[in-house]
Write a protein that holds these residues in place. Structure first.
Motif, short mmCIF file in Angstrom:
data_model
loop_
_atom_site.label_atom_id
_atom_site.label_comp_id
_atom_site.label_asym_id
_atom_site.label_seq_id
_atom_site.Cartn_x
_atom_site.Cartn_y
_atom_site.Cartn_z
N UNK A 1 30.95 -3.65 7.60
CA UNK A 1 30.49 -2.34 8.03
C UNK A 1 29.06 -2.15 7.50
N UNK A 2 28.18 -1.67 8.35
CA UNK A 2 26.76 -1.56 7.99
C UNK A 2 26.56 -0.74 6.72
N UNK A 3 27.23 0.39 6.60
CA UNK A 3 27.07 1.25 5.42
C UNK A 3 27.52 0.55 4.14
N UNK A 4 28.55 -0.27 4.24
CA UNK A 4 29.03 -1.02 3.08
C UNK A 4 28.00 -2.05 2.65
N UNK A 5 27.42 -2.75 3.61
CA UNK A 5 26.38 -3.73 3.29
C UNK A 5 25.19 -3.07 2.60
N UNK A 6 24.79 -1.90 3.08
CA UNK A 6 23.68 -1.17 2.47
C UNK A 6 24.04 -0.80 1.03
N UNK A 7 25.27 -0.29 0.83
CA UNK A 7 25.71 0.11 -0.50
C UNK A 7 25.74 -1.08 -1.47
N UNK A 8 26.01 -2.27 -0.94
CA UNK A 8 26.05 -3.48 -1.77
C UNK A 8 24.67 -4.12 -1.93
N UNK A 9 23.66 -3.53 -1.32
CA UNK A 9 22.31 -4.08 -1.40
C UNK A 9 22.12 -5.33 -0.56
N UNK A 10 22.95 -5.48 0.47
CA UNK A 10 22.88 -6.66 1.34
C UNK A 10 22.19 -6.30 2.65
N UNK A 11 21.82 -7.31 3.40
CA UNK A 11 21.18 -7.10 4.70
C UNK A 11 22.19 -6.47 5.66
N UNK A 12 21.91 -5.28 6.17
CA UNK A 12 22.87 -4.60 7.05
C UNK A 12 22.86 -5.08 8.49
N UNK A 13 21.99 -6.04 8.82
CA UNK A 13 21.83 -6.46 10.21
C UNK A 13 23.12 -6.97 10.84
N UNK A 14 23.98 -7.62 10.05
CA UNK A 14 25.21 -8.18 10.61
C UNK A 14 26.38 -7.21 10.55
N UNK A 15 26.14 -5.99 10.11
CA UNK A 15 27.21 -5.01 10.00
C UNK A 15 27.30 -4.10 11.21
N UNK A 16 28.48 -3.56 11.42
CA UNK A 16 28.71 -2.59 12.49
C UNK A 16 28.72 -1.19 11.89
N UNK A 17 28.02 -0.24 12.47
CA UNK A 17 28.05 1.13 11.94
C UNK A 17 29.48 1.67 11.90
N UNK A 18 29.78 2.43 10.85
CA UNK A 18 31.14 2.95 10.67
C UNK A 18 31.61 3.75 11.88
N UNK A 19 30.72 4.49 12.52
CA UNK A 19 31.11 5.28 13.68
C UNK A 19 31.57 4.38 14.83
N UNK A 20 30.96 3.20 14.98
CA UNK A 20 31.40 2.26 16.02
C UNK A 20 32.74 1.63 15.66
N UNK A 21 32.93 1.33 14.38
CA UNK A 21 34.23 0.82 13.92
C UNK A 21 35.30 1.86 14.20
N UNK A 22 34.99 3.12 13.92
CA UNK A 22 35.96 4.20 14.12
C UNK A 22 36.40 4.29 15.57
N UNK A 23 35.50 4.05 16.48
CA UNK A 23 35.87 4.13 17.91
C UNK A 23 36.95 3.11 18.27
N UNK A 24 36.92 1.95 17.62
CA UNK A 24 37.97 0.96 17.88
C UNK A 24 39.32 1.50 17.44
N UNK A 25 39.38 2.10 16.26
CA UNK A 25 40.63 2.71 15.81
C UNK A 25 41.11 3.79 16.78
N UNK A 26 40.20 4.64 17.22
CA UNK A 26 40.57 5.71 18.15
C UNK A 26 41.11 5.12 19.45
N UNK A 27 40.46 4.09 19.97
CA UNK A 27 40.95 3.44 21.20
C UNK A 27 42.36 2.90 21.02
#
Length: 197
Positions: A155-181
């Motif tokens: 998740x992009x926000x997790x990568x940012x919090x860990x000080x890692x490159x967020x480029x390979x992460x998915x924004x939490x809002x996009x992850x959430x849409x999968x759960x909703x679907x």
């Protein structure tokens, strides 16, 4: 629908609860907050479900465990991911069956690494076990209940919090849409992998 979201204070859980709350009645549960639960404690799961009552869906977005090197000195430290993430979610499913209304759903969280890294073997074991459980247990659910899993990846926000490159992460809002679907859909016994965007 009336939906219980477990792990609702975490990065993914909060995004899932917020997205579902635009159309549904959401009960937010977590280790901290007004509605509390400890996924490692079956009695806590029982108390939560008794407090919440009947629901149309349960979503587990609670994270547990992490990297566990094979040579971790204490068994308790090594196996913590099994207790919380795997057994906790399995125990939740077994208990939630009596609390989810006919035709409702239970959605769990597995996970994945892009490739094996040191310390990831237990994570692979737990996630593969959880996904196998979902696939096989789904056929046992009564009253048209559905059981699925979401594998969110990084998740992009997790990568940012860990000080890692967020480029390979998915924004939490996009992850959430999968759960909703998954909650609003009709899938049964499947794992949905979230692809990086």
């Amino acid at each position: 629908m009336r939906i219980l979201v477990i792990g609702a204070t975490g990065t993914i859980g909060a995004a899932v609860a917020d997205e579902l709350a635009t159309r549904h009645d959401v009960i937010r549960a977590s280790r901290r907050g007004p509605v509390r639960v400890d996924m490692t404690d079956p009695a806590s799961l029982d108390a939560l479900l008794a407090e919440v009552g009947e629901v149309d869906a349960v979503v587990v977005a609670a994270a547990s465990g992490g990297l566990s090197p094979l040579d971790t000195p204490a068994d308790a430290d090594y196996w913590s991911g099994v207790e919380g993430k795997l057994l906790g979610q399995v125990n939740l499913v077994r208990r939630a069956l009596a609390h989810v209304r006919d035709g409702g759903s239970i959605t769990l969280t597995s996970g994945r690494f892009a490739e094996p890294v040191p310390g990831s073997s237990l994570g692979y074991l737990v996630n593969a076990g959880l996904e196998a459980f979902v696939h096989s247990a789904a056929i046992e659910l009564p009253r048209g209940l559905r059981l699925n899993a979401v594998s969110p990846g990084w998740v992009r926000e997790t990568l940012v919090a860990l000080g890692m490159d967020p480029a390979d992460g998915t924004p939490a809002v996009d992850v959430a849409r999968t759960y909703v679907d998954v909650v609003e859909g009709d899938a049964q016994g499947r794992t949905f992998a979230v692809e990086a965007r």
